[in-house]
Enzyme design. Structure first.
Site, PDB file in Angstrom:
ATOM      1  N   ASP A  14      39.542  47.233  44.768  1.00  0.00           N
ATOM      2  CA  ASP A  14      39.520  45.907  44.178  1.00  0.00           C
ATOM      3  C   ASP A  14      38.186  45.274  44.600  1.00  0.00           C
ATOM      4  O   ASP A  14      37.429  45.860  45.387  1.00  0.00           O
ATOM      5  CB  ASP A  14      40.704  45.077  44.689  1.00  0.00           C
ATOM      6  CG  ASP A  14      41.095  43.968  43.726  1.00  0.00           C
ATOM      7  OD1 ASP A  14      40.276  43.601  42.863  1.00  0.00           O
ATOM      8  OD2 ASP A  14      42.228  43.453  43.837  1.00  0.00           O
ATOM      9  N   HIS A  52      42.574  37.205  47.510  1.00  0.00           N
ATOM     10  CA  HIS A  52      41.253  36.641  47.263  1.00  0.00           C
ATOM     11  C   HIS A  52      40.830  35.719  48.413  1.00  0.00           C
ATOM     12  O   HIS A  52      39.642  35.572  48.689  1.00  0.00           O
ATOM     13  CB  HIS A  52      41.246  35.834  45.955  1.00  0.00           C
ATOM     14  CG  HIS A  52      41.389  36.679  44.728  1.00  0.00           C
ATOM     15  ND1 HIS A  52      42.612  37.107  44.266  1.00  0.00           N
ATOM     16  CD2 HIS A  52      40.449  37.173  43.878  1.00  0.00           C
ATOM     17  CE1 HIS A  52      42.431  37.824  43.167  1.00  0.00           C
ATOM     18  NE2 HIS A  52      41.135  37.879  42.913  1.00  0.00           N
TER      19      HIS A  52
END
Length: 856
Positions: free
Chosen positions: A314, A241
């Site tokens: 993702d 992330h």
């Protein structure tokens, strides 16, 4: 030896030879008339829209939200779906999509209507419902333990059942795709993003659990399951992330460690696989993340593993995929790599138009887009969306969060709790009510479970970053409690979660008090390596209601701990030593005990200091000394319940009970003071303090020689106290006595006979404990009948210290403070605590403590 690329490909191909499950995933759908006809009539704009899965803000399809206007240029979720011809949406809590089952289902129906009205194609509705640490749909939907907890159960059947129930519940809300299970093999204890989301560090166990979950979601629950994050996110110390993780496994290591769960998922018929934003040089030396890597997604996933289902990225908003290329370029490279669906681009308009322009300009062929759209349409058709795009709101309560589903989630959680250390033999706890401080991360659920078992709890929620003030508050509360349970969440992670290591400070501060402390990591089990060797440690892998209820059951011995570590726990890394840290807890470790055994701690304490000299007696010091025994039942001798003027006529045993939170009983032996108008009489006797409520009390007479008579003769006199308590359905009779045998064998014989006669009045199946202070030699022959009737804890215990004479400075025929037990009770251990200086002692007797148990 490291295998060559050709050898590795050959090995991997051999392992999937003969498996045709993946090849048939969409084979029938490719020939399905609806897919062909739908694709034929779609515009390019509609085809490109099918490639995108985005979120929209708002609890209902027609709810206007300024955040939508800012991001998409239209106000409502329905308009977002229509404007971009979206193929799918994803629900989050922060988008206001998952407030409650009725709201979720209503939103789903509204969005389906918008999609069908716009393109005639149903919408794929998805969410991340891994359970454990990643949950989007909360209660009343059933909350199951997560991946690592399932690994701890070692049960593929549990994993499949959890997936089946989860699938049925999500489908009842209109959610047709779950981005689960996590198929990563968490071999790196410092992994900041996977951890308990993974089933195990063992590839075989992870593969078994993942395959079972896939079957549960898809075959039983009838929704799409998505294995993630390919090619494996389990060995990284970087969160994708916020950075670009790089996996340094060789091809052979990847084949052995990371591949098996994905391969097992494909064999189980997985319909969707999510990519990872990780760089794996051994699989693609270009430096591109797997999401954008054709060698990984097409070369390995499509060709080598023969996966022909839907490949989804993702989130494209993560730093791991955005660092190298711009937001307009990322979707194009993902499609060229072999991706079918693009999840959550940062700028949806930019990404959508970028793909459109690339097709119109010839960089990406429309045939390539058709390939992905065919898979996506087939996914929807096979999932029943074409025939049944809407859900029935009236059936939700019959499917979601039912008692049967809750019971199954609890049954799974009960099998996952793992006991790592019980060095102090603290567990299982006795069922006696006690004062418990529950502190650390999210302690409320556990506190509620303990309260339901009669405990008085003090809740001190310190979160993942405790302040010094909260730590001090928890330490102060712990000093006044019988037990402290501290819960931790990623206490090992001082890079992101707890930068100042305050969770470690909290736990180590509690351990330093010397008071009973139970340490429970409720997320990553690796926390245990970062504390000062707690003697009692369990792991739950999650903090949901079912996990905390399971923990409470184990603590109280209602169930045996059966969880086995699905990972190994190394010791805390030494920054000065480059070698791997030694293993603290090996893979597969998990202690247990017999849940049919109930614990009971009984102590004998003589309140002799200051008897007759009230200026010496110290009630607070005595309470502190008794508290330190941490006993469920305490027999007291030489109790003065009323004192002189200077002590304001204290009711000693009532005062002690109030300070300790226990139930008192008192039996006078005789009065010391003459009657005086308006004044209570000063009474001397024996007492009992109990954590259990008292069912019955009685003061039995027994033969005595009165110390108040200058010429005493043996005669019946009160002062043989009986207290009856209920311990898990068994009646326990506790007798407390202070017998002044003196030196008369005749009186001793009579007193023993009286004692045995009183004990014989109890029902045969009842349990008996005799606590007291005998003034006699331990081996006096007159006592033989008593010691035969009851088991002397000192002779039954293997590690007794101090012997039966607990005040050796006095003659051998004085002060045998003892705990003896009758048939049915086992003496697990017994001790006489170490002496303290007289100036600090609350009594001039040393107490005796016996840890007892009985089997139900």
């Amino acid at each position: 030896m490291e295998l060559t690329r050709r050898q590795t490909l050959g090995l991997a191909a051999a392992t999937v030879a003969g498996s045709t499950v993946a090849a048939t995933t969409t084979a029938s759908a490719n020939t399905n008339r609806w897919v062909r006809d739908t694709l034929r009539r779609m515009t390019l704009e509609q085809k490109v829209g099918q490639l995108f899965v985005c979120y929209a803000y708002g609890p209902a399809a027609d709810t206007a939200d300024a955040r939508n206007t800012s991001l998409y240029g239209v106000a409502t979720p329905a308009e977002v779906v229509a404007k971009f011809n979206l193929g799918g949406v994803i629900y989050f809590t922060w988008t206001d999509s998952t407030k409650d089952p009725q709201q979720i289902a209503g939103l789903s129906n509204g969005l389906q209507k918008a999609s069908l009205t716009n393109t005639g194609i149903p919408l794929q509705i998805s969410t991340d419902q891994e359970y454990g640490s990643v949950v989007r749909v909360g209660p009343p939907a059933t909350q199951f333990p997560g991946g690592m907890a399932l690994g701890a159960t070692r049960s593929a059947a549990f994993a499949r059942e959890a997936g089946a129930i989860a699938g049925r519940e999500l489908k009842a809300l209109g959610i047709t795709t779950d981005f689960a299970p996590d198929a990563d093999v968490n071999v790196n204890p410092l992994n900041p993003v996977i951890g308990v989301r993974s089933a195990s560090s063992d590839p075989a166990l992870a593969a078994e659990i993942v395959a079972a979950q896939v079957k549960g979601y898809q075959r039983d629950g009838r929704i799409v399951s998505t294995a993630k994050h390919f090619p494996g996110h389990g060995d990284t110390e970087t969160d994708s992330h916020v950075g670009i993780p790089e996996i340094h496994h060789t091809r052979e290591e990847w084949t052995r460690i990371d591949l098996p769960p994905f391969q097992a998922a494909i064999r189980a018929g997985i319909k969707s696989i999510m990519t990872a934003h990780i760089v794996v040089p051994a699989l693609d030396p270009s430096g591109d993340p797997a999401t954008l890597s054709r060698p990984i997604l097409t070369g390995i996933l499509r060709q080598q593993l023969r996966f022909d289902g839907v490949v989804i990225t993702d989130s494209l908003g993560m730093k791991g995929v955005r660092d190298k290329y711009g937001d307009a370029e990322i979707p194009l490279r993902a499609i060229e790599a072999g991706v079918d669906q693009l999840l959550m681009p940062v700028d949806p308009g930019l990404a959508y138009n970028s793909v459109l322009d690339a097709v119109r300009g010839g960089r990406i062929s429309e045939a390539r887009v058709d390939e992905s759209v065919t898979r996506i349409l087939a996914l929807k058709y096979e999932g029943g969306l074409v025939d049944r795009p809407y859900v029935d709101l009236s059936r939700i309560a019959k499917i979601v969060g039912t008692p049967a589903n809750y019971a199954e989630a609890q049954r799974i959680a009960d099998r996952s709790t793992t006991l790592l250390r019980n060095d102090a033999d603290l567990l299982p706890l006795s069922p006696a009510p006690r004062k418990i401080v529950v502190t650390g991360y999210s302690p409320t659920n556990l506190a509620t479970a303990l309260q339901n078992r009669g405990a008085t709890t003090a809740v001190k929620d310190t979160g993942t970053t405790p302040t010094d003030a909260k730590i001090a508050d928890a330490l102060a509360a712990s000093a006044a409690a019988d037990l402290t349970i501290v819960l931790t969440n990623k206490a090992w992670d001082t890079e992101v979660t707890d930068k100042l290591a305050k969770q470690q400070k909290l736990v180590n501060g509690l351990l330093a008090t010397g008071r009973p402390v139970i340490v429970v990591p409720v997320r990553d089990p690796y926390d245990v390596a970062y504390f000062d060797a707690p003697s009692t440690t369990l792991v739950t892998y999650g903090s949901t209601v079912v996990s905390m209820e399971a923990l409470a059951k184990v603590l109280y011995g209602e169930i045996a701990p059966t969880g086995k570590l699905p990972v190994e726990i190394p010791a805390k890394p030494d920054p000065n030593n480059p070698d791997p840290a030694p293993v603290l807890h090996p893979f597969g470790q998990g202690l247990t005990f017999d849940p049919r055994v109930t614990r009971l701690t009984v102590a004998s304490y003589n309140i002799h200091a200051g008897a007759g000299e009230d200026n010496v007696f110290d009630l607070d010091r005595t309470a502190q000394a008794i508290k330190a025994l941490n006993a469920d039942i305490v027999g007291l001798q030489e109790v003065d319940v009323h004192w002189g003027d200077r002590s304001q006529w204290l009711d000693t045993i009532a005062e002690l009970a109030a300070k300790l939170g226990m139930y008192p009983a008192f039996a006078p032996i005789y009065d010391l003071d003459p009657l005086a108008a308006g004044q209570p009489r000063r009474q001397y006797g024996v007492g009992v303090l109990s954590r259990f409520p008292l069912v019955r009390t009685e003061n039995h007479p027994i033969t005595r020689l009165s110390t108040q008579d200058p010429n005493p003769v043996p005669a019946p006199a009160p002062g043989f106290l009986e207290v009856e308590v209920d311990v898990r359905g068994r009646r326990v009779h506790v007798y407390s006595t202070h017998l002044d045998y003196r030196g008369d064998p005749t009186v001793r014989t009579m007193q023993v006979a009286d004692t045995v006669k009183i004990l014989a009045q109890d029902r045969r199946q009842d349990l008996q404990v005799l606590v007291g202070d005998f003034n006699a030699e331990a081996d006096a022959p007159e006592l033989a009948g008593l010691w035969t009737r009851l088991t002397d804890s000192w002779t039954a215990a293997d590690e007794t210290t101090g012997g039966p004479n607990t005040y050796p400075a006095v003659a051998a025929n004085k002060r045998i403070d003892f705990v003896t037990v009758g048939k049915g009770l086992t003496v697990r251990s017994a001790e006489v605590p170490a002496e303290v200086p007289v100036a600090e002692a609350a009594s001039d007797h040393r107490p005796t403590i016996a840890d007892l148990s009985f089997r139900s």
